[in-house]
Design an enzyme around this catalytic site. Structure first.
Site, PDB file in Angstrom:
ATOM      1  N   ARG A  61     -22.857  61.147 -27.226  1.00 58.79           N
ATOM      2  CA  ARG A  61     -24.105  60.615 -27.931  1.00 58.79           C
ATOM      3  C   ARG A  61     -24.429  59.172 -27.160  1.00 58.79           C
ATOM      4  O   ARG A  61     -25.579  58.713 -27.675  1.00 58.79           O
ATOM      5  CB  ARG A  61     -24.093  60.663 -29.250  1.00 58.79           C
ATOM      6  N   GLU A  98     -11.127  59.356 -36.660  1.00 57.77           N
ATOM      7  CA  GLU A  98     -11.390  59.636 -38.268  1.00 57.77           C
ATOM      8  C   GLU A  98     -11.103  61.035 -38.575  1.00 57.77           C
ATOM      9  O   GLU A  98     -10.282  61.085 -39.420  1.00 57.77           O
ATOM     10  CB  GLU A  98     -13.118  59.495 -38.537  1.00 57.77           C
TER      11      GLU A  98
HETATM   12  P1  AMP Z   1     -14.370  56.184 -34.737  1.00 59.91           P
HETATM   13  O1  AMP Z   1     -13.611  56.167 -33.592  1.00 59.91           O
HETATM   14  O2  AMP Z   1     -13.375  56.458 -35.993  1.00 59.91           O
HETATM   15  O3  AMP Z   1     -15.005  54.882 -34.806  1.00 59.91           O
HETATM   16  O4  AMP Z   1     -15.421  57.289 -34.800  1.00 59.91           O
HETATM   17  C1  AMP Z   1     -16.516  57.068 -34.070  1.00 59.91           C
HETATM   18  C2  AMP Z   1     -16.945  58.247 -33.129  1.00 59.91           C
HETATM   19  O5  AMP Z   1     -16.677  59.539 -33.824  1.00 59.91           O
HETATM   20  C3  AMP Z   1     -18.267  58.506 -32.370  1.00 59.91           C
HETATM   21  O6  AMP Z   1     -18.157  58.726 -31.206  1.00 59.91           O
HETATM   22  C4  AMP Z   1     -18.890  59.354 -33.503  1.00 59.91           C
HETATM   23  O7  AMP Z   1     -19.948  60.003 -32.864  1.00 59.91           O
HETATM   24  C5  AMP Z   1     -17.841  60.189 -34.201  1.00 59.91           C
HETATM   25  N1  AMP Z   1     -17.893  60.143 -35.559  1.00 59.91           N
HETATM   26  C6  AMP Z   1     -17.095  60.004 -36.495  1.00 59.91           C
HETATM   27  N2  AMP Z   1     -17.322  59.771 -37.739  1.00 59.91           N
HETATM   28  C7  AMP Z   1     -18.540  60.154 -37.741  1.00 59.91           C
HETATM   29  C8  AMP Z   1     -19.366  60.446 -38.797  1.00 59.91           C
HETATM   30  N3  AMP Z   1     -19.110  60.304 -40.046  1.00 59.91           N
HETATM   31  N4  AMP Z   1     -20.742  61.024 -38.547  1.00 59.91           N
HETATM   32  C9  AMP Z   1     -21.013  60.956 -37.051  1.00 59.91           C
HETATM   33  N5  AMP Z   1     -20.262  60.891 -36.171  1.00 59.91           N
HETATM   34  C10 AMP Z   1     -18.842  60.551 -36.317  1.00 59.91           C
END
Ligand code: AMP
Length: 176
Positions: A61, A98
């Site tokens: 994305r 996450e």
């Molecule tokens: P993080 O590494 O935890 O900051 O997660 C960010 C990555 O995971 C990004 O590439 C997002 O596309 C995806 N992502 C994580 N949590 C979400 C969420 N609640 N909604 C949409 N995309 C998420």
């Protein structure tokens, strides 16, 4: 910041991809030409005077606006991809998300020391995936690194910003 049109068009999918996650679906922003223009123009205003020479998009994305912004800024575009997708020699980094664990890669010849780099992805949650990309980019010792997300999640004890060096400028278009 927190443009009403963007907020109105952003779709929330409860319990995707696993129970408990409120998934912010940016496809509903990407399919709207009005939203694309708002996001691209806001990003351009933030970064037009920073001398950005490479925009690094995080799969997948981060590719959409990352590439469009690179064109507008007169910069090149670099793909940070999931393991096994890039064809030439790569640097790799593994990180916790996450939900789940992942490895990302970047081509070894993607960035030079003279580059001013903007890292871009759709969303900041824990910061794990962007931190991995940041660690990869830092290995090239570029002259400056900026970070941008479309969305920053601040609820439920999330504070993804804290994982980055204090001197690293981070901007987000929507804080939720
Ligand atoms: P993080 O590494 O935890 O900051 O997660 C960010 C990555 O995971 C990004 O590439 C997002 O596309 C995806 N992502 C994580 N949590 C979400 C969420 N609640 N909604 C949409 N995309 C998420």
């Amino acid at each position: 910041m927190n443009n009403e049109t963007l907020l109105k068009n952003l779709r929330n999918i409860p319990n995707f991809p696993i129970p408990g996650i409120q998934f912010k679906d940016v496809t509903t922003l990407f399919k709207s030409n009005e939203c694309l223009k708002i996001m691209l123009n806001e990003l351009y205003e933030i970064y037009k005077d920073k001398g950005i020479t490479k925009v690094v998009g995080i799969e997948s994305r981060g590719f959409v606006l990352g590439a469009a912004l690179a064109v507008k800024l007169g910069a090149g575009f670099v793909m940070c991809r999931k393991q096994g997708k890039l064809p030439a020699d790569t640097l790799q980094e593994t990180y916790m998300k996450e939900y789940g664990k992942d490895t990302i890669e970047i081509h070894k010849d993607a960035i030079e020391e003279k580059d001013v780099v903007l890292l871009h992805d759709d969303l900041l949650a824990t910061g794990g995936s962007m931190k991995a990309a940041y660690n990869l980019v830092k290995q090239f010792n570029p002259s400056q690194v900026y970070i941008n997300f479309i969305i920053e999640l601040n609820g439920e004890g999330l504070n993804g910003r804290e994982v980055f060096d204090k001197d690293c400028e981070i901007s987000t278009l929507l804080r939720i």
